[in-house]
Design a protein around this motif. Structure first.
Motif, mmCIF file in Angstrom:
data_model
loop_
_atom_site.group_PDB
_atom_site.id
_atom_site.type_symbol
_atom_site.label_atom_id
_atom_site.label_comp_id
_atom_site.label_asym_id
_atom_site.label_seq_id
_atom_site.Cartn_x
_atom_site.Cartn_y
_atom_site.Cartn_z
ATOM 1 N N GLY A 80 47.471 40.890 63.535
ATOM 2 C CA GLY A 80 46.540 40.027 64.239
ATOM 3 C C GLY A 80 45.269 40.648 64.767
ATOM 4 N N PHE A 81 44.954 41.905 64.432
ATOM 5 C CA PHE A 81 43.744 42.532 64.926
ATOM 6 C C PHE A 81 42.559 42.233 64.006
ATOM 7 N N ALA A 82 41.379 42.097 64.593
ATOM 8 C CA ALA A 82 40.180 41.759 63.839
ATOM 9 C C ALA A 82 39.868 42.809 62.785
ATOM 10 N N CYS A 83 39.409 42.332 61.624
ATOM 11 C CA CYS A 83 39.076 43.259 60.545
ATOM 12 C C CYS A 83 37.785 42.803 59.874
ATOM 13 N N ASP A 84 37.693 42.844 58.551
ATOM 14 C CA ASP A 84 36.437 42.626 57.841
ATOM 15 C C ASP A 84 35.866 41.223 58.078
ATOM 16 N N PRO A 85 34.555 41.112 58.375
ATOM 17 C CA PRO A 85 33.914 39.806 58.538
ATOM 18 C C PRO A 85 33.902 39.011 57.233
ATOM 19 N N ILE A 86 33.999 37.683 57.364
ATOM 20 C CA ILE A 86 33.843 36.792 56.217
ATOM 21 C C ILE A 86 32.350 36.640 55.963
ATOM 22 N N ASN A 87 31.890 36.980 54.754
ATOM 23 C CA ASN A 87 30.451 37.000 54.542
ATOM 24 C C ASN A 87 29.982 36.499 53.182
ATOM 25 N N ILE A 88 30.894 36.093 52.300
ATOM 26 C CA ILE A 88 30.471 35.630 50.980
ATOM 27 C C ILE A 88 31.449 34.575 50.478
ATOM 28 N N GLY A 89 30.946 33.667 49.660
ATOM 29 C CA GLY A 89 31.801 32.668 49.025
ATOM 30 C C GLY A 89 31.386 32.466 47.578
ATOM 31 N N ILE A 90 32.342 32.243 46.717
ATOM 32 C CA ILE A 90 32.060 31.978 45.304
ATOM 33 C C ILE A 90 32.749 30.677 44.915
#
Length: 274
Positions: A80-90
């Motif tokens: 549950g710890f924060a990790c990589d930001p969501i930054n792209i979508g395909i």
């Protein structure tokens, strides 16, 4: 003031199980091995038991009680710890996603089997390339990534560009697209056209995870640059017909799980339609 005390209480709740686990390690686990094998292997076995079994289990129990209250601007670790930001979508089918990433020169990550994990550990120790090395599991929508890709950054296995994707339903209207809760709609990959939500980042070395002392890759703080790097690759391919961006949050910075590191994001997701 109330928020400050609330944060301190949460930190205390996380710290107490860590103290209990440390006590068990020193007084119960280590002495078992100390009397039968030399000190170095006894310490190593104790470390593995604590960092990879006891602490993750304790933290997952805590997360059952204390659940994060945020829209998924970033994926999280299994505990549950924060990790990589969501930054792209395909936007495209599963086959289209695989094809376009391969054409851009990326390698699909291997599964986390014992054989592949051993091969990855060997490549790190011997400093040999492993372009399809398996990923650790990060979570979004309550599940681990559906597919992941990586691109070597030089010859060191410690350094690589990488991205994880989770399949989501394709938004049907502009109002739906900009609404926070559209992230919650998802289902498993199939032959239909999907919205592949991605977290792109770049590994630049190794470090210790702050909450369980496991060894992991250290990620470069500028995740926007990694997203833009991948988008620039995709723009050059004929399979991408439209690229646009959406603001999903204000710019933000989160403390990375690896010691002495953080991640920053501009709060935008860039969407590529195939």
């Amino acid at each position: 003031m109330l928020r400050f005390f609330g944060r301190q209480i949460k930190r205390l709740v996380v710290l107490l199980p860590a103290i209990v686990v440390a006590y068990i390690a020193v007084h119960d686990i280590y002495p078992i091995f100390e009397h039968h094998i030399p000190d170095v292997p006894a310490f190593f076995i104790t470390y593995v038991a604590v960092a990879y079994l006891l602490l993750p289990f304790a933290l997952r129990i805590i997360r059952i009680v204390i659940k994060p209250r945020h829209i998924p601007l970033y994926c999280t670790t299994p505990d549950g710890f924060a990790c990589d930001p969501i930054n792209i979508g395909i936007v495209g089918t599963y086959d289209q996603l695989i094809l376009v990433m391969h054409q851009a020169g990326w390698h699909q990550a291997d599964s986390r089997s014992p054989r592949n994990l051993f091969r990855m550990a060997s490549s790190i120790l011997l400093r040999q390339p492993y372009p399809t090395a398996p990923f650790s599991s990060l979570y979004l929508f309550g599940r681990k990534q559906d597919v992941g890709f990586q691109l070597p950054d030089g010859h060191s296995p410690h350094r690589r560009h990488h991205i994880r994707f989770w399949a989501a339903s394709y938004p049907t209207s502009k109002s739906h697209e900009e609404h926070a809760y559209f992230w919650q709609r998802h289902y498993s990959p199939s032959g239909e056209r999907l919205f592949w939500v991605g977290a792109a980042s770049r590994d630049i070395g190794l470090g210790l995870i702050r909450h369980n002392a496991q060894i992991s890759h250290r990620v470069h703080h500028d995740t926007d640059a990694e997203r833009d790097f991948l988008v620039s690759q995709l723009r050059r391919l004929k399979e991408v017909k439209h690229v646009y961006s959406k603001n999903i949050a204000l710019p933000y910075k989160i403390r990375n799980r690896v010691l002495k590191s953080h991640l920053q994001a501009d709060g935008k997701i860039v969407i590529c339609q195939l």
